[in-house]
Motif scaffolding. Sequence first.
Motif, PDB file in Angstrom:
ATOM      1  N   PRO A   1       1.268  -7.052  -6.458  1.00  0.00           N
ATOM      2  CA  PRO A   1       0.578  -8.266  -6.064  1.00  0.00           C
ATOM      3  C   PRO A   1       1.507  -9.177  -5.273  1.00  0.00           C
ATOM      4  CG  PRO A   1       1.195  -8.345  -8.383  1.00  0.00           C
ATOM      5  CD  PRO A   1       1.541  -6.978  -7.884  1.00  0.00           C
ATOM      6  N   PRO A   2       0.933 -10.131  -4.503  1.00  0.00           N
ATOM      7  CA  PRO A   2       1.768 -11.083  -3.773  1.00  0.00           C
ATOM      8  C   PRO A   2       2.668 -11.844  -4.739  1.00  0.00           C
ATOM      9  CG  PRO A   2      -0.516 -11.236  -3.082  1.00  0.00           C
ATOM     10  CD  PRO A   2      -0.470 -10.313  -4.266  1.00  0.00           C
ATOM     11  N   GLY A   3       3.751 -12.339  -4.234  1.00  0.00           N
ATOM     12  CA  GLY A   3       4.738 -13.016  -5.050  1.00  0.00           C
ATOM     13  C   GLY A   3       6.040 -12.263  -4.916  1.00  0.00           C
ATOM     14  N   PRO A   4       6.977 -12.478  -5.823  1.00  0.00           N
ATOM     15  CA  PRO A   4       8.238 -11.750  -5.728  1.00  0.00           C
ATOM     16  C   PRO A   4       8.008 -10.243  -5.807  1.00  0.00           C
ATOM     17  CG  PRO A   4       8.403 -13.516  -7.333  1.00  0.00           C
ATOM     18  CD  PRO A   4       6.959 -13.403  -6.934  1.00  0.00           C
ATOM     19  N   ILE A   5       8.611  -9.514  -4.903  1.00  0.00           N
ATOM     20  CA  ILE A   5       8.432  -8.069  -4.824  1.00  0.00           C
ATOM     21  C   ILE A   5       9.798  -7.404  -4.884  1.00  0.00           C
ATOM     22  CG2 ILE A   5       7.583  -6.189  -3.392  1.00  0.00           C
ATOM     23  CD1 ILE A   5       5.651  -8.235  -2.153  1.00  0.00           C
ATOM     24  N   LEU A   6       9.951  -6.478  -5.808  1.00  0.00           N
ATOM     25  CA  LEU A   6      11.207  -5.735  -5.907  1.00  0.00           C
ATOM     26  C   LEU A   6      11.379  -4.833  -4.692  1.00  0.00           C
ATOM     27  CD1 LEU A   6      11.268  -4.611  -9.634  1.00  0.00           C
ATOM     28  CD2 LEU A   6      12.870  -6.146  -8.521  1.00  0.00           C
ATOM     29  N   PRO A   7      12.602  -4.692  -4.200  1.00  0.00           N
ATOM     30  CA  PRO A   7      12.832  -3.766  -3.085  1.00  0.00           C
ATOM     31  C   PRO A   7      12.556  -2.330  -3.519  1.00  0.00           C
ATOM     32  CG  PRO A   7      14.836  -5.003  -3.635  1.00  0.00           C
ATOM     33  CD  PRO A   7      13.800  -5.401  -4.608  1.00  0.00           C
ATOM     34  N   ALA A   8      11.979  -1.550  -2.638  1.00  0.00           N
ATOM     35  CA  ALA A   8      11.650  -0.159  -2.938  1.00  0.00           C
ATOM     36  C   ALA A   8      12.899   0.704  -3.036  1.00  0.00           C
ATOM     37  CB  ALA A   8      10.722   0.400  -1.862  1.00  0.00           C
ATOM     38  N   THR A   9      14.012   0.224  -2.532  1.00  0.00           N
ATOM     39  CA  THR A   9      15.241   1.015  -2.526  1.00  0.00           C
ATOM     40  C   THR A   9      15.980   0.987  -3.854  1.00  0.00           C
ATOM     41  OG1 THR A   9      16.336  -0.886  -1.521  1.00  0.00           O
ATOM     42  CG2 THR A   9      15.612   0.867  -0.039  1.00  0.00           C
ATOM     43  N   LEU A  10      15.446   0.292  -4.848  1.00  0.00           N
ATOM     44  CA  LEU A  10      16.057   0.318  -6.172  1.00  0.00           C
ATOM     45  C   LEU A  10      15.818   1.687  -6.803  1.00  0.00           C
ATOM     46  CD1 LEU A  10      15.008  -3.102  -7.744  1.00  0.00           C
ATOM     47  CD2 LEU A  10      17.226  -2.479  -6.806  1.00  0.00           C
ATOM     48  N   THR A  11      16.743   2.105  -7.627  1.00  0.00           N
ATOM     49  CA  THR A  11      16.522   3.340  -8.374  1.00  0.00           C
ATOM     50  C   THR A  11      15.437   3.071  -9.419  1.00  0.00           C
ATOM     51  OG1 THR A  11      18.144   2.834 -10.095  1.00  0.00           O
ATOM     52  CG2 THR A  11      18.955   3.985  -8.115  1.00  0.00           C
TER      53      THR A  11
END
Length: 186
Positions: free
Chosen positions: A40-50
């Motif tokens: 959802p909109p708002g803070p989004i974790l980077p996809a490059t995290l393990t």
Amino acid sequence: MWQIVRSGLLPLMVLSATPGLTQVDRYEITTGIPTRGSQPPGPILPATLTPLEAGTIERHQSPKSRVEECLKVASTRLVSAVDSAGKGLYQAAAEQIVVYAALIRYADQGTRGIPSQKRNDRESCLKKVEQAIFRQVPRLDAIVREMPIDYRDSAVTLLEQVKRTRLQAINDLLGGGSAIRVPEEG
């Protein structure tokens, strides 16, 4: 489908292949990091995290503990960038810096998303974000200075974003957003 536009060796912008931009697409363009699919909109974790890193952060339900965990993961990524730069692996160091900056942004956005009724939690998180950046900027600055020019430009931009985040946190803590003039992006 995502298209990554590169300048040198780091992605500078991520463009959606579909017409019309959603809030998630705009975030991706500003950070240069593709994000996880349907958050959802708002803070989004980077996809490059393990998966382990993402799971560690997402496991925490309270915004305060989530910000703390995010800052721990960011610190780990910065240590990894230092190690990579020390070994002359500048591409890997640059990638770690990109993820570090995205995690700092995520922590900052998570902090700013804390409801006004929880003022103490918000101020505590702002203080933690500011202190983490204060401790880490000298190390980050040293890595950026050590990098070859091919990697340095985007790293300098990210360093400035991290420094701006720190100033905004101080500003919100001291004067409710009016104590320090924070330079505009651009």
